[in-house]
Design a protein around this motif. Structure first.
Motif, PDB file in Angstrom:
ATOM      1  N   ASP A   1       0.684  -1.147   0.037  1.00 52.58           N
ATOM      2  CA  ASP A   1       0.124  -0.123   0.000  1.00 52.58           C
ATOM      3  C   ASP A   1       0.942   1.544   0.022  1.00 52.58           C
ATOM      4  O   ASP A   1       0.342   2.094  -0.560  1.00 52.58           O
ATOM      5  CB  ASP A   1      -0.883   0.140   1.196  1.00 52.58           C
ATOM      6  CG  ASP A   1      -1.846  -1.226   1.304  1.00 52.58           C
ATOM      7  OD1 ASP A   1      -2.854  -1.147   0.384  1.00 52.58           O
ATOM      8  OD2 ASP A   1      -1.566  -2.268   1.982  1.00 52.58           O
ATOM      9  N   ALA A   2       1.981   1.150   0.667  1.00 53.83           N
ATOM     10  CA  ALA A   2       2.887   2.465   0.550  1.00 53.83           C
ATOM     11  C   ALA A   2       4.417   1.918   0.787  1.00 53.83           C
ATOM     12  O   ALA A   2       4.810   0.865   1.441  1.00 53.83           O
ATOM     13  CB  ALA A   2       2.526   3.305   1.944  1.00 53.83           C
ATOM     14  N   VAL A   3       5.449   2.764  -0.108  1.00 55.51           N
ATOM     15  CA  VAL A   3       6.766   2.121   0.389  1.00 55.51           C
ATOM     16  C   VAL A   3       7.561   3.516   0.320  1.00 55.51           C
ATOM     17  O   VAL A   3       7.264   4.786  -0.171  1.00 55.51           O
ATOM     18  CB  VAL A   3       6.894   1.398  -0.966  1.00 55.51           C
ATOM     19  CG1 VAL A   3       6.976   2.369  -2.329  1.00 55.51           C
ATOM     20  CG2 VAL A   3       8.383   1.160  -1.171  1.00 55.51           C
ATOM     21  N   ASN A   4       8.599   3.604   1.068  1.00 50.79           N
ATOM     22  CA  ASN A   4       9.469   4.424   1.313  1.00 50.79           C
ATOM     23  C   ASN A   4      10.725   3.748   0.708  1.00 50.79           C
ATOM     24  O   ASN A   4      11.286   2.897   1.229  1.00 50.79           O
ATOM     25  CB  ASN A   4       9.640   4.963   2.919  1.00 50.79           C
ATOM     26  CG  ASN A   4      10.806   6.287   2.638  1.00 50.79           C
ATOM     27  OD1 ASN A   4      11.865   6.074   2.414  1.00 50.79           O
ATOM     28  ND2 ASN A   4      10.157   7.273   3.135  1.00 50.79           N
ATOM     29  N   ILE A   5      11.338   4.333  -0.295  1.00 49.98           N
ATOM     30  CA  ILE A   5      12.581   3.911  -0.827  1.00 49.98           C
ATOM     31  C   ILE A   5      13.781   4.650  -0.625  1.00 49.98           C
ATOM     32  O   ILE A   5      13.554   5.984  -0.872  1.00 49.98           O
ATOM     33  CB  ILE A   5      12.197   3.667  -2.552  1.00 49.98           C
ATOM     34  CG1 ILE A   5      11.086   2.684  -2.769  1.00 49.98           C
ATOM     35  CG2 ILE A   5      13.488   3.045  -3.092  1.00 49.98           C
ATOM     36  CD1 ILE A   5      10.845   2.511  -4.513  1.00 49.98           C
ATOM     37  N   ASP A   6      14.742   4.253  -0.364  1.00 49.15           N
ATOM     38  CA  ASP A   6      16.186   5.074  -0.091  1.00 49.15           C
ATOM     39  C   ASP A   6      16.671   5.282  -1.665  1.00 49.15           C
ATOM     40  O   ASP A   6      17.004   4.204  -2.173  1.00 49.15           O
ATOM     41  CB  ASP A   6      17.043   4.229   0.619  1.00 49.15           C
ATOM     42  CG  ASP A   6      16.760   4.167   2.320  1.00 49.15           C
ATOM     43  OD1 ASP A   6      15.864   5.166   2.611  1.00 49.15           O
ATOM     44  OD2 ASP A   6      17.222   3.286   2.773  1.00 49.15           O
ATOM     45  N   LEU A   7      16.845   6.579  -1.820  1.00 47.53           N
ATOM     46  CA  LEU A   7      17.519   7.102  -3.053  1.00 47.53           C
ATOM     47  C   LEU A   7      18.735   7.784  -2.411  1.00 47.53           C
ATOM     48  O   LEU A   7      18.615   8.753  -2.145  1.00 47.53           O
ATOM     49  CB  LEU A   7      16.648   7.890  -3.991  1.00 47.53           C
ATOM     50  CG  LEU A   7      17.360   8.280  -5.131  1.00 47.53           C
ATOM     51  CD1 LEU A   7      17.758   7.323  -6.059  1.00 47.53           C
ATOM     52  CD2 LEU A   7      16.347   9.384  -6.015  1.00 47.53           C
ATOM     53  N   LYS A   8      19.656   6.790  -2.523  1.00 52.58           N
ATOM     54  CA  LYS A   8      21.028   7.259  -1.588  1.00 52.58           C
ATOM     55  C   LYS A   8      21.844   8.141  -2.111  1.00 52.58           C
ATOM     56  O   LYS A   8      22.801   8.618  -1.392  1.00 52.58           O
ATOM     57  CB  LYS A   8      21.883   5.951  -1.381  1.00 52.58           C
ATOM     58  CG  LYS A   8      20.853   4.851  -0.440  1.00 52.58           C
ATOM     59  CD  LYS A   8      21.829   3.581  -0.131  1.00 52.58           C
ATOM     60  CE  LYS A   8      20.901   2.631   0.682  1.00 52.58           C
ATOM     61  NZ  LYS A   8      20.663   2.870   1.904  1.00 52.58           N
ATOM     62  N   GLY A   9      21.467   8.787  -3.255  1.00 54.13           N
ATOM     63  CA  GLY A   9      22.346   9.992  -3.959  1.00 54.13           C
ATOM     64  C   GLY A   9      21.966   9.535  -5.299  1.00 54.13           C
ATOM     65  O   GLY A   9      21.031   8.947  -5.823  1.00 54.13           O
TER      66      GLY A   9
END
Length: 274
Positions: A163-171
């Motif tokens: 339903d929801a996602v937080n994705i690390d975009l590390k740079g």
């Protein structure tokens, strides 16, 4: 007999008994099996905002679970004791059915579902998938906090349950991602696909001298805006940890400055750890 794991871009070729780079998947008699299935190292009822998710059911709580293992090698890891750990890590057994039962019981305390977090949950792919299906059957929600380092086919198969996602975009440079043992294009693809299916927020941890330039933030936020300008971006402050324990923390003024840069392109920008 050697078998290739196709969950992430590393494509580990594993001989019988060998464990992959993530320390959580192994070749057992010619089949890739998750060593961390149902093995929980962390279990807590957290505010949804802590994931962080600022625009998904604000004010709610979510049962947060973690296991062990990760397919990246970030020198600044905040949870290295479980992310870099293996099968010897102390853990409690918890079947998908038992986890969902806990989540349902916690509804009285404001719980909206289950968040897969703390270590890299996608190296527990089968467990997350099995739990997520039962969570939906119970009328609850699934939240995933991930580095987004997963191949397209398993990612597409999992997303209908999320339903929801937080994705690390590390740079936003290939060089920085290579330092971390990752791949920028893989994470970009994961963000694009998730944005087509569920609520998405993105987090970037700012490490001094590594990914803290205005030019890089301008490029990152322009790309993210092209995916969807209403995707919230969390710009987070680095604190010395793990193999970067001798580094100074990110200056607060750097975080605020980069947040202003990101707001040139994005509708929702939040600062963290300040």
């Amino acid at each position: 007999m050697s078998v290739q794991c196709n969950l992430c871009f590393h494509h580990c070729n594993l001989d019988t008994g060998q464990t992959g780079l993530c320390r959580a998947r192994a070749n057992r008699e010619g089949k890739i099996v998750p060593l961390n299935y149902g093995k929980l190292t962390a279990l807590a009822l957290d505010p949804t905002e802590k994931k962080p998710l600022r625009r998904f059911h604000p004010g709610s709580w979510v049962l947060s679970v973690g296991s062990f293992g990760c397919n990246l090698r970030c020198p600044f890891c905040q949870n290295a004791e479980i992310a870099a750990a293996g099968v010897d890590t102390p853990a409690q057994d918890c079947s998908p059915e038992a986890l969902v039962h806990k989540a349902v019981r916690l509804q009285a305390r404001g719980n909206i579902g289950v968040a897969y977090t703390y270590n890299e949950p996608l190296v527990s792919y089968e467990y997350v998938r099995d739990c997520a299906m039962l969570v939906h059957e119970a009328g609850l929600r699934n939240i995933l906090v991930t580095n987004g380092t997963i191949e397209e086919k398993p990612w597409r198969a999992l997303l209908p349950w999320i339903d929801a996602v937080n994705i690390d975009l590390k740079g936003f440079t290939k060089e920085w991602y290579r330092t971390l043992g990752g791949d920028l294009e893989t994470v970009q693809r994961s963000i694009i696909l998730a944005a087509q299916v569920c609520h998405v927020e993105v987090t970037t941890l700012i490490v001094p001298g590594e990914n803290d330039s205005e030019d890089e933030m301008r490029a990152l936020s322009a790309w993210l805006s092209a995916v969807r300008p209403d995707i919230p971006l969390h710009i987070s402050r680095f604190f010395p940890r793990h193999r970067m324990a001798n580094r100074p923390p990110t200056p607060v003024e750097t975080i605020y400055r980069l947040a202003d840069v990101a707001r040139e392109q994005l509708r929702y920008v939040y600062t963290g750890n300040c």
